[in-house]
Design an enzyme around this catalytic site. Sequence first.
Site, PDB file in Angstrom:
ATOM      1  CG  ASN A 155       0.272  -5.437 -10.694  1.00 17.20           C
ATOM      2  OD1 ASN A 155       1.229  -5.957 -10.137  1.00 17.20           O
ATOM      3  ND2 ASN A 155      -0.268  -4.322 -10.268  1.00 17.20           N
TER       4      ASN A 155
ATOM      5  CD  GLU B 172       0.119   2.758 -11.158  1.00 20.85           C
ATOM      6  OE1 GLU B 172      -0.417   3.141 -12.192  1.00 20.85           O
ATOM      7  OE2 GLU B 172      -0.524   2.214 -10.241  1.00 20.85           O
TER       8      GLU B 172
ATOM      9  CG  HIS C 207      -1.682  -8.054  -7.909  1.00 17.89           C
ATOM     10  ND1 HIS C 207      -1.853  -6.735  -8.232  1.00 17.89           N
ATOM     11  CD2 HIS C 207      -2.723  -8.711  -8.478  1.00 17.89           C
ATOM     12  CE1 HIS C 207      -2.941  -6.584  -8.943  1.00 17.89           C
ATOM     13  NE2 HIS C 207      -3.499  -7.778  -9.116  1.00 17.89           N
TER      14      HIS C 207
ATOM     15  CG  ASP D 208       1.936   7.020 -13.142  1.00 18.93           C
ATOM     16  OD1 ASP D 208       1.977   5.826 -12.754  1.00 18.93           O
ATOM     17  OD2 ASP D 208       0.916   7.510 -13.661  1.00 18.93           O
TER      18      ASP D 208
ATOM     19  CG  ASP E 171       3.072  -6.292  -3.905  1.00 18.05           C
ATOM     20  OD1 ASP E 171       2.387  -5.380  -4.424  1.00 18.05           O
ATOM     21  OD2 ASP E 171       2.585  -7.156  -3.137  1.00 18.05           O
TER      22      ASP E 171
END
Length: 183
Positions: free
Chosen positions: A71, A106, A76, A63, A80
């Site tokens: 973000n 994630e 974003h 994680d 990514d």
Amino acid sequence: MFELLAAEMRIAELEAELAEARVAACTDPLTGALNRRGFDNASRRELSRARRSGAPLALVHVDLDDFKQVNDEFGHQVGDRVLQQLVSILQKSMRPSDVLCRFGGEEFVLMFPETSLQAATKAVSRFLREFSAQTIPGTGRVMTFSSGVVVTRAEESLEDAIQRADAATYAAKSAGKNCVVAG
């Protein structure tokens, strides 16, 4: 005769398209890792193999730490790139027999066939060092992850093993993040 040849060529084209669609249905389009469907297929196969052979099957839950903050701060598209960077590092470091799945958002699950708890923990710790040593492109910032590692138990369901790995990940988060906990 020409019609038969044309029909055989069309069948071959359709079979290739079908094979391509099968791969797409099992792969996360952003990262190229398996999605849940692909992972379910691979995990059934590997769990059966481990039970037949008696070899250990390590499961790892990963994680990303503070991903929402990245973000929120950078957008974003940068998030990514972080996901893609993590998968790239993992894929370069994993063996061909290992399995990588984007489990959601994630979160990732890795499966290491024929791997002890100690060996899997050592490998994931190395992956963490490699990942956290690289900056996120365009930010100058580094990312880390927290991870839990378990080995499946005899007759344990895959879901239960993943829950144990997830609990170990929460222990890693509680311990301050940026670490690997064996469960």
